[in-house]
Design a protein around this motif. Structure first.
Motif: not given
Length: 426
Positions: A163-167, A143-161
């Motif tokens: 997987f996470t994209f960190l920024r 609940d905290i991390a997406p606003a800080l750069g932990m991008d679950f949606e892009t990770g899933a878009k690229l590779s599926g469930a």
């Protein structure tokens, strides 16, 4: 892998010790295969011996002009030559069947491992740290991390469930944790840093007990190589087939690598957040030691893993796993469980296991005691020092603030380029 001589010498005791893990008795099956294979080996030796004797007798009979005896002997040799390949093939097939039967038997638990069917039987032996007191309701990292750069949606878009994209600073904090861990283990605990392959052959996976039992939990490439589920595989298998000098022991190896797991046995578990990923980084610890040193080395490895959590200020507890919760190749395991205030629970962040000679026998990894002609099997140990992603989760949850920002632990300051707080990005 077990020494079959131990099963031959005392099959009842072997089954009794195996039963502590909840495993079915196997000694009778193993011994039946062993007896059949040994009978074929004996028959093959008898055939080889008789063939040699008959071949010599042919020459003697021919020299004496005894053609009838010579022809009879030739016919016997022909029959032997026809039978031998069949016996050899059956012996080889039985040897492979016996090898597979031994390969799927788990390690025998150490005497001081507590009895238990599952994680409920694990025993807490120590705890460290004070749980943070918040003046707000702490949130889970997801609940905290997406606003800080932990991008679950892009990770899933690229590779599926899973997987996470960190920024941005989140990616830097993740990198800082890994660098801190590898530096800490090499500088404070004497481990040698390694950069091993993350693609390995069957032999390396088999030797470290990941095959055949856990094939479905790992990823395999189209050319038959395996993506390592942990660098325990690469580091431990570095002594595969070797005979080490006693003076080279103990070997203490560490690596910070990507790891890959299909999580086939974890359907429905930790589907939300960064806890259980298909791709993750881990700082692995491996020790290769003499048998008499493995228990003390296990305690040393545990302290090396604990010290990372303490340096980061993360509360944790140490669990001694029961017989029903240990990994397949372990004879004794300690788990470190870090406190996650957002979940209000302790979660595993490291396992430190002593496998005894179980892996060494599978790998044929030995050492020669000084002054001795005979070699002995090594003992191998492995542990996480630590899992980077789960440590990142622990930092986020333990150092969160009411405004959604996260403080950076002081130990990571040298790696963060002056960034001391991760701020939410609008």
């Amino acid at each position: 892998m077990h020494d079959i001589r131990l099963i031959r010498d005392n099959p009842e005791e072997f089954d009794a010790r195996l039963a502590r893990r909840g495993a079915e008795p196997v000694a009778a099956t193993i011994l039946a295969l062993d007896e059949e294979r040994r009978a074929l080996t004996t028959r093959l030796q008898e055939l080889q011996s008789r063939r040699n004797e008959a071949s010599k007798a042919i020459g003697k009979a021919m020299g004496q002009g005894d053609k009838d005896t010579a022809e009879a002997l030739k016919a016997e040799v022909a029959e032997i030559k026809a039978e031998m390949p069949q016996v050899e093939e059956r012996e080889k097939a039985l040897g492979e069947k016996l090898r597979h039967a031994l390969a799927v038997i788990p390690n025998i638990p150490a005497d001081d491992v507590p009895e238990g069917a599952d994680e409920a039987g694990n025993v807490e032996i120590a705890s460290w740290g004070t749980k943070a007191a918040f003046d707000f309701e702490p949130k889970e990292h997801a609940d905290i991390a997406p606003a800080l750069g932990m991008d679950f949606e892009t990770g899933a878009k690229l590779s599926g469930a899973r997987f996470t994209f960190l920024r941005g600073h989140m990616a830097r904090l993740h990198r800082a944790l890994g660098q801190f861990m590898i530096d800490h283990q090499t500088q404070q605990h004497g481990y040698t840093e390694c950069a091993p392959p993350v693609l390995v052959r069957d032999e390396a996976m088999y030797g470290t007990d990941k095959l055949p039992k856990f094939a479905e939990d790992s990823f395999q490439t189209s050319d038959g190589r395996w993506l390592i589920p942990t660098s325990e595989v690469s580091l431990t298998a570095s002594v595969m087939g070797a005979i080490c000098d006693e003076s080279a022991l103990p070997m203490r190896l560490t690596a910070l690598t990507q790891c890959f797991r299909s999580e086939a046995g974890a359907a429905g578990k930790d589907t939300r957040g960064f806890i259980r990923q298909h791709q993750f980084e881990k700082c692995e610890l491996v020790s290769i030691v003499k048998p008499e040193d493995s228990e003390a080395e296990h305690e040393r490895m545990l302290k090396a893993a604990q010290s990372v959590l303490e340096a980061l200020g993360l509360p944790y507890r140490t669990m001694l796993l029961c017989t029903g919760d240990m990994g397949f190749g372990a004879r004794k395991t300690y788990d470190l469980e870090v406190w996650l205030p957002g979940q209000g629970a302790y979660r595993e962040i490291s396992s430190c296991s002593n496998t005894g000679d179980f892996q060494a026998r599978r790998m044929n990894a030995r050492y020669r005691p000084e002054g001795a002609k005979k070699t002995e099997f090594l003992h191998t140990l492995n542990g996480s020092g630590l899992a980077v992603g789960r440590t990142l989760v622990a930092v986020i949850e333990n150092f969160q603030r009411a405004d959604g920002s996260v403080l950076v632990p002081d130990a990571l300051a040298p790696y963060m380029g002056g960034v001391s707080v991760l701020e939410p990005q609008s």
